[in-house]
Design a protein around this motif. Structure first.
Motif, PDB file in Angstrom:
ATOM      1  N   UNK A  24       0.812  -1.223   0.000  1.00 50.32           N
ATOM      2  CA  UNK A  24       0.000   0.000   0.000  1.00 50.32           C
ATOM      3  C   UNK A  24       0.845   1.273   0.000  1.00 50.32           C
ATOM      4  N   UNK A  25       2.160   1.135   0.142  1.00 47.49           N
ATOM      5  CA  UNK A  25       2.998   2.342   0.187  1.00 47.49           C
ATOM      6  C   UNK A  25       3.343   2.867  -1.199  1.00 47.49           C
ATOM      7  N   UNK A  42       7.982   4.238 -19.282  1.00 51.25           N
ATOM      8  CA  UNK A  42       8.459   4.083 -17.905  1.00 51.25           C
ATOM      9  C   UNK A  42       8.175   5.372 -17.148  1.00 51.25           C
ATOM     10  N   UNK A  43       7.518   5.256 -16.016  1.00 51.17           N
ATOM     11  CA  UNK A  43       7.192   6.410 -15.165  1.00 51.17           C
ATOM     12  C   UNK A  43       8.048   6.362 -13.894  1.00 51.17           C
ATOM     13  N   UNK A  44       8.345   7.524 -13.372  1.00 50.11           N
ATOM     14  CA  UNK A  44       9.278   7.623 -12.227  1.00 50.11           C
ATOM     15  C   UNK A  44       8.680   8.557 -11.181  1.00 50.11           C
ATOM     16  N   UNK A  45       8.976   8.272  -9.908  1.00 58.15           N
ATOM     17  CA  UNK A  45       8.499   9.130  -8.827  1.00 58.15           C
ATOM     18  C   UNK A  45       9.333   8.894  -7.574  1.00 58.15           C
ATOM     19  N   UNK A  46       9.612  10.002  -6.840  1.00 60.17           N
ATOM     20  CA  UNK A  46      10.266   9.923  -5.527  1.00 60.17           C
ATOM     21  C   UNK A  46       9.178   9.834  -4.468  1.00 60.17           C
ATOM     22  N   UNK A  47       9.333   8.915  -3.538  1.00 60.58           N
ATOM     23  CA  UNK A  47       8.310   8.732  -2.507  1.00 60.58           C
ATOM     24  C   UNK A  47       8.929   8.013  -1.320  1.00 60.58           C
ATOM     25  N   UNK A  48       8.148   7.977  -0.248  1.00 54.17           N
ATOM     26  CA  UNK A  48       8.545   7.259   0.952  1.00 54.17           C
ATOM     27  C   UNK A  48       7.778   5.952   0.996  1.00 54.17           C
ATOM     28  N   UNK A  49       8.515   4.866   1.102  1.00 54.30           N
ATOM     29  CA  UNK A  49       7.878   3.550   1.093  1.00 54.30           C
ATOM     30  C   UNK A  49       8.169   2.853   2.413  1.00 54.30           C
ATOM     31  N   UNK A  50       7.354   1.839   2.693  1.00 52.84           N
ATOM     32  CA  UNK A  50       7.525   1.112   3.931  1.00 52.84           C
ATOM     33  C   UNK A  50       7.970  -0.310   3.704  1.00 52.84           C
ATOM     34  N   UNK A  51       8.771  -0.810   4.638  1.00 51.21           N
ATOM     35  CA  UNK A  51       9.228  -2.198   4.616  1.00 51.21           C
ATOM     36  C   UNK A  51       8.805  -2.855   5.920  1.00 51.21           C
ATOM     37  N   UNK A  52       8.601  -4.174   5.830  1.00 53.40           N
ATOM     38  CA  UNK A  52       8.139  -4.918   7.000  1.00 53.40           C
ATOM     39  C   UNK A  52       9.257  -5.648   7.716  1.00 53.40           C
ATOM     40  N   UNK A  53      10.383  -5.844   7.076  1.00 50.84           N
ATOM     41  CA  UNK A  53      11.465  -6.625   7.681  1.00 50.84           C
ATOM     42  C   UNK A  53      12.795  -5.918   7.465  1.00 50.84           C
ATOM     43  N   UNK A  54      13.218  -5.135   8.391  1.00 47.14           N
ATOM     44  CA  UNK A  54      12.467  -4.667   9.572  1.00 47.14           C
ATOM     45  C   UNK A  54      11.495  -3.563   9.172  1.00 47.14           C
ATOM     46  N   UNK A  55      10.585  -3.247  10.085  1.00 51.16           N
ATOM     47  CA  UNK A  55       9.590  -2.211   9.809  1.00 51.16           C
ATOM     48  C   UNK A  55      10.283  -0.855   9.806  1.00 51.16           C
ATOM     49  N   UNK A  56      10.195  -0.189   8.667  1.00 45.72           N
ATOM     50  CA  UNK A  56      10.845   1.115   8.558  1.00 45.72           C
ATOM     51  C   UNK A  56      10.259   1.870   7.378  1.00 45.72           C
ATOM     52  N   UNK A  57      10.454   3.163   7.357  1.00 46.29           N
ATOM     53  CA  UNK A  57      10.052   4.035   6.262  1.00 46.29           C
ATOM     54  C   UNK A  57      11.326   4.627   5.661  1.00 46.29           C
ATOM     55  N   UNK A  58      11.482   4.473   4.367  1.00 49.06           N
ATOM     56  CA  UNK A  58      12.679   4.983   3.706  1.00 49.06           C
ATOM     57  C   UNK A  58      12.271   5.736   2.453  1.00 49.06           C
ATOM     58  N   UNK A  59      13.124   6.692   2.061  1.00 53.51           N
ATOM     59  CA  UNK A  59      12.935   7.392   0.797  1.00 53.51           C
ATOM     60  C   UNK A  59      13.459   6.520  -0.323  1.00 53.51           C
ATOM     61  N   UNK A  60      12.778   6.598  -1.442  1.00 50.35           N
ATOM     62  CA  UNK A  60      13.165   5.708  -2.541  1.00 50.35           C
ATOM     63  C   UNK A  60      12.754   6.336  -3.868  1.00 50.35           C
ATOM     64  N   UNK A  77      -1.360  -8.824 -19.088  1.00 51.29           N
ATOM     65  CA  UNK A  77      -1.000  -7.403 -18.847  1.00 51.29           C
ATOM     66  C   UNK A  77      -0.517  -7.286 -17.415  1.00 51.29           C
ATOM     67  N   UNK A  78       0.679  -6.785 -17.265  1.00 52.70           N
ATOM     68  CA  UNK A  78       1.276  -6.692 -15.912  1.00 52.70           C
ATOM     69  C   UNK A  78       1.856  -5.292 -15.680  1.00 52.70           C
ATOM     70  N   UNK A  79       1.801  -4.846 -14.438  1.00 49.80           N
ATOM     71  CA  UNK A  79       2.425  -3.562 -14.012  1.00 49.80           C
ATOM     72  C   UNK A  79       3.661  -3.901 -13.178  1.00 49.80           C
ATOM     73  N   UNK A  80       4.775  -3.429 -13.658  1.00 49.53           N
ATOM     74  CA  UNK A  80       6.044  -3.706 -12.966  1.00 49.53           C
ATOM     75  C   UNK A  80       6.566  -2.429 -12.295  1.00 49.53           C
ATOM     76  N   UNK A  81       6.908  -2.564 -11.041  1.00 49.96           N
ATOM     77  CA  UNK A  81       7.450  -1.428 -10.282  1.00 49.96           C
ATOM     78  C   UNK A  81       8.801  -1.843  -9.692  1.00 49.96           C
ATOM     79  N   UNK A  82       9.769  -0.984  -9.890  1.00 47.63           N
ATOM     80  CA  UNK A  82      11.115  -1.224  -9.361  1.00 47.63           C
ATOM     81  C   UNK A  82      11.422  -0.138  -8.314  1.00 47.63           C
ATOM     82  N   UNK A  83      11.692  -0.574  -7.117  1.00 44.16           N
ATOM     83  CA  UNK A  83      11.920   0.345  -5.989  1.00 44.16           C
ATOM     84  C   UNK A  83      13.414   0.333  -5.649  1.00 44.16           C
ATOM     85  N   UNK A  84      14.016   1.546  -5.663  1.00 39.96           N
ATOM     86  CA  UNK A  84      15.446   1.701  -5.314  1.00 39.96           C
ATOM     87  C   UNK A  84      15.557   2.561  -4.046  1.00 39.96           C
TER      88      UNK A  84
END
Length: 397
Positions: A24-25, A42-60, A77-84
């Motif tokens: 949902x992030x 290809x679309x690009x965006x800066x955002x803050x995403x969440x991880x569960x292991x460990x639980x944290x919020x990081x910019x990506x 038809x598939x939507x592919x998202x790559x998070x860095x």
């Protein structure tokens, strides 16, 4: 995260994602752009995403693209998202920032150290020169600057040392000349006393017999007597000055009432005041003005001041004021004559100085009276000053 959609008759979809990324992030607007795009951009965006292991919020940085996969009988038809995640980049930036701060701090400290060293190399010799100049002014003529190297400061030190050596040589030469002059004055004054005594004896005999001479000869006898008196007074003053110069003056102090001394000086100066037409007014306190003084020397000081005031007072009133406190006694002599020009008040105690060189000495002064008076005052650890204008003259001691 990868999300795929299968176009079948029943329209079923299935998502696929990395195990630790919170689904949902993902930004909703980015998902909308990707799902509405059928061109595969290809679309690009800066955002803050969440991880569960460990639980944290990081910019990506998130990249999204819609993919279409054709199979023999089915279209996917598939939507592919790559998070860095930018965690490592942020850490690197913080490390660089910290390194820059530390480097800047070290640079500032280095610049401060260099500035201190340079200023020390420049200022210290100047301070040393100032201290040596003060010691030279205090009479320590052997002081010299230390010379190091061959730079401009070394040249300054060499010039300063040469100047100090020249000053020392000139001062010693002047001291020797002054010593010779003082000895000459003292010797001449002593040597002249013997022939002057003989001349005085002969002049006294002539003066006693002047009534039997012709008028011109009789007048010459009187002039001879007057000039011999003045000559003896000049010799006495020269001997007194030589004692002061040699540091041989002796103070014979005893308790004295200054009021009595002032009255005695005024009484002895009365004939001169009558001839000049000046009235001498004395203002003294009711209580005794007692001081430990040498009566002979203070009498001489007061006599010089009063005689000068009467002689230059132009027949006007001369006021003598005596004041006393628990610690000091003062006498002020004021006349209302022509006074002195600006700057001349500092010269009145110079030897043989006269305010008007063209004016004759009507009272036969030697030109040394005020100079001796100043030395007498200093011998008593007191002071003697004159201040004046063209309207009025003041002397205090």
């Amino acid at each position: 995260m990868l999300t795929a959609k299968k176009n079948t008759d029943n329209g079923s979809t299935f998502p696929a994602a990395c195990s630790s990324l919170q689904n949902y992030t993902l930004p909703a607007d980015l998902q909308t752009q990707v799902s509405d795009d059928t061109t595969g951009t290809v679309h690009q965006k800066f955002a803050t995403v969440g991880f569960t292991d460990p639980v944290r919020q990081v910019d990506a940085v998130i990249y999204g693209q819609q993919l279409t996969i054709n199979n023999s009988s089915t279209v996917f038809t598939a939507q592919a998202y790559f998070v860095f995640p930018l965690t490592q980049d942020e850490s690197n930036l913080q490390l660089v920032e910290l390194s820059l701060v530390i480097a800047g701090f070290i640079l500032v400290l280095g610049l401060m150290g260099i500035a201190w060293f340079v200023s020390r190399q420049v200022v210290m010799p100047v301070r040393m020169a100032a201290g040596i100049a003060e010691r030279l002014a205090a009479g320590r003529l052997e002081e010299r600057m230390r010379v190091r190297g061959e730079d401009d400061l070394a040249s300054l030190a060499n010039s300063f040392n040469r100047m100090a050596a020249n000053l020392q040589s000139q001062i010693r030469r002047l001291e020797e000349l002054s010593r010779v002059q003082r000895r000459f004055v003292s010797d001449v004054s002593h040597e002249l006393r013997t022939p002057l005594t003989t001349v005085r004896m002969a002049a006294d005999l002539i003066h006693e017999e002047r009534g039997t001479f012709e008028p011109a000869v009789s007048r010459s006898a009187e002039l001879l007597q007057n000039q011999l008196d003045r000559f003896e007074e000049l010799l006495a003053d020269l001997l007194e000055i030589s004692r002061f110069d040699a540091g041989a003056a002796i103070l014979d102090a005893e308790p004295v009432d200054l009021r009595a001394l002032v009255q005695r000086v005024v009484d002895t100066s009365a004939p001169l005041a009558d001839r000049k037409g000046s009235e001498v007014v004395i203002k003294v306190p009711d209580e005794p003005a007692i001081a430990e003084v040498d009566a002979r020397r203070i009498d001489r000081v007061l006599r010089n001041l009063v005689v000068n005031a009467i002689e230059h007072g132009e027949g006007r009133e001369v006021v003598i004021t005596v004041a006393a406190s628990d610690d000091a006694v003062a006498v002020a002599v004021r006349d209302h004559g022509v006074g002195l020009r600006p700057g001349e008040s500092s010269l009145v105690f110079n030897r043989f100085w006269r305010a008007d060189p063209a004016r004759a000495r009507t009272t036969g002064g030697t030109g040394l009276g005020l100079a001796i008076a100043l030395e007498d005052a200093r011998l008593h650890h007191g002071w003697l000053q004159a201040w004046a204008s063209r309207a009025a003259a003041h002397s205090s001691g």
